[in-house]
Design a protein around this motif. Structure first.
Motif, PDB file in Angstrom:
ATOM      1  N   LYS A 295       0.803  -1.216   0.000  1.00  0.00           N
ATOM      2  CA  LYS A 295       0.000   0.000   0.000  1.00  0.00           C
ATOM      3  C   LYS A 295       0.844   1.277   0.000  1.00  0.00           C
ATOM      4  CE  LYS A 295      -4.117  -2.030   2.102  1.00  0.00           C
ATOM      5  NZ  LYS A 295      -5.147  -1.918   3.167  1.00  0.00           N
ATOM      6  N   GLY A 296       2.140   1.129  -0.242  1.00  0.00           N
ATOM      7  CA  GLY A 296       3.003   2.300  -0.316  1.00  0.00           C
ATOM      8  C   GLY A 296       2.746   3.098  -1.581  1.00  0.00           C
TER       9      GLY A 296
ATOM     10  N   VAL B 236       2.175   1.627 -10.469  1.00  0.00           N
ATOM     11  CA  VAL B 236       1.186   2.130  -9.522  1.00  0.00           C
ATOM     12  C   VAL B 236      -0.076   1.277  -9.637  1.00  0.00           C
ATOM     13  CG1 VAL B 236      -0.269   4.091  -8.894  1.00  0.00           C
ATOM     14  CG2 VAL B 236       2.090   4.479  -9.645  1.00  0.00           C
ATOM     15  N   THR B 237      -0.650   0.889  -8.501  1.00  0.00           N
ATOM     16  CA  THR B 237      -1.880   0.097  -8.492  1.00  0.00           C
ATOM     17  C   THR B 237      -2.987   0.894  -7.810  1.00  0.00           C
ATOM     18  OG1 THR B 237      -1.438  -0.945  -6.352  1.00  0.00           O
ATOM     19  CG2 THR B 237      -0.483  -1.995  -8.306  1.00  0.00           C
ATOM     20  N   ALA B 238      -4.188   0.336  -7.821  1.00  0.00           N
ATOM     21  CA  ALA B 238      -5.335   1.022  -7.204  1.00  0.00           C
ATOM     22  C   ALA B 238      -5.143   1.185  -5.702  1.00  0.00           C
ATOM     23  CB  ALA B 238      -6.619   0.254  -7.492  1.00  0.00           C
ATOM     24  N   LEU B 239      -4.380   0.263  -5.077  1.00  0.00           N
ATOM     25  CA  LEU B 239      -4.197   0.298  -3.626  1.00  0.00           C
ATOM     26  C   LEU B 239      -2.818   0.787  -3.202  1.00  0.00           C
ATOM     27  CD1 LEU B 239      -5.923  -3.078  -2.664  1.00  0.00           C
ATOM     28  CD2 LEU B 239      -6.893  -0.772  -2.581  1.00  0.00           C
ATOM     29  N   GLY B 240      -1.929   0.985  -4.147  1.00  0.00           N
ATOM     30  CA  GLY B 240      -0.574   1.398  -3.790  1.00  0.00           C
ATOM     31  C   GLY B 240       0.389   1.195  -4.945  1.00  0.00           C
ATOM     32  N   LYS B 241       1.261   0.217  -4.810  1.00  0.00           N
ATOM     33  CA  LYS B 241       2.237  -0.032  -5.866  1.00  0.00           C
ATOM     34  C   LYS B 241       2.576  -1.516  -5.916  1.00  0.00           C
ATOM     35  CE  LYS B 241       6.627   0.372  -3.343  1.00  0.00           C
ATOM     36  NZ  LYS B 241       6.066   0.457  -1.985  1.00  0.00           N
ATOM     37  N   ALA B 242       3.268  -1.892  -6.977  1.00  0.00           N
ATOM     38  CA  ALA B 242       3.770  -3.261  -7.128  1.00  0.00           C
ATOM     39  C   ALA B 242       5.166  -3.200  -7.718  1.00  0.00           C
ATOM     40  CB  ALA B 242       2.853  -4.092  -8.014  1.00  0.00           C
TER      41      ALA B 242
END
Length: 208
Positions: free
Chosen positions: A86-87, A120-126
């Protein structure tokens, strides 16, 4: 740490966990178990290192105890490893001080992987990376066997439930027994079928 295995031509395993030092060891073990079930154990060592580095980065830079998810995807000749958290800050490779204890994680990931990146993802990053499995690790017969065993276990009784090696081994025994019943019901000699299968196996093993 429950795993969610999504069955398709591209094998995918989702492993949610809490970013804690004690969880990293369990995460490595879960990844190794999954690779073994897929029939690609040759990637064990590199995968364990990647999982360790990515999970440790979450602990250091996102926060100890924060929720995260490891995703493994086997795409025939490559294995993709993704770490979701979630960063909001995307990591970048910086010049590494050889005497420093920190800052080496992404350099190690880049060195071990054939490709890697961040998103960048919907909840943070990957953070993701891919490693080469090699032609010897991606055996069509092994892939078909995993497909058959997983499908067979899903249709089996309660004894075959679970994702441990013992469950897969029991599934293999039951599947072979059923195939022998099938050959016998059609007037074939089960011993002859087993001998022929053994000959195929030995010939292909010697040629590999």
């Amino acid at each position: 740490m429950p795993g969610i295995d999504i069955k398709d031509r591209q094998r995918r395993c989702v492993l949610p966990f809490e970013a804690l030092p004690a969880e990293v060891r369990l995460l490595r073990r879960a990844a190794v178990t999954q690779l073994s079930q897929w029939g690609v154990p040759t990637a064990d060592d590199v995968t364990q290192l990647l999982v360790t580095e990515l999970a440790t980065n979450v602990i250091k830079h996102v926060g100890e105890g924060s929720p995260a998810t490891l995703i493994l995807e086997w795409k025939r000749e490559r294995l993709r490893v993704e770490m979701h958290d979630k960063g909001s800050s995307l990591p970048s490779v910086r010049t590494v001080d050889c005497d420093a204890e920190c800052g080496r994680g992404l350099h190690m990931v880049a060195a071990m992987a054939v490709d890697w990146g961040t998103v960048v993802t919907a909840l943070g990053k990957a953070v993701w990376c891919e490693i080469e499995l090699g032609s010897d690790a991606v055996c069509l017969r092994t892939e078909r066997a995993v497909d058959a065993l997983e499908g067979y276990r899903e249709r089996g009784g309660s004894v075959l439930h679970g994702r441990c090696e013992a469950a897969l081994e029991e599934s293999a025994v039951e599947l072979i027994a059923d195939l022998l019943h099938w050959t016998s019901a059609r007037g074939l000699d089960p011993d002859d079928v087993l001998d022929r299968a053994q000959m195929h196996y030995e010939a292909e093993s010697e040629a590999a």
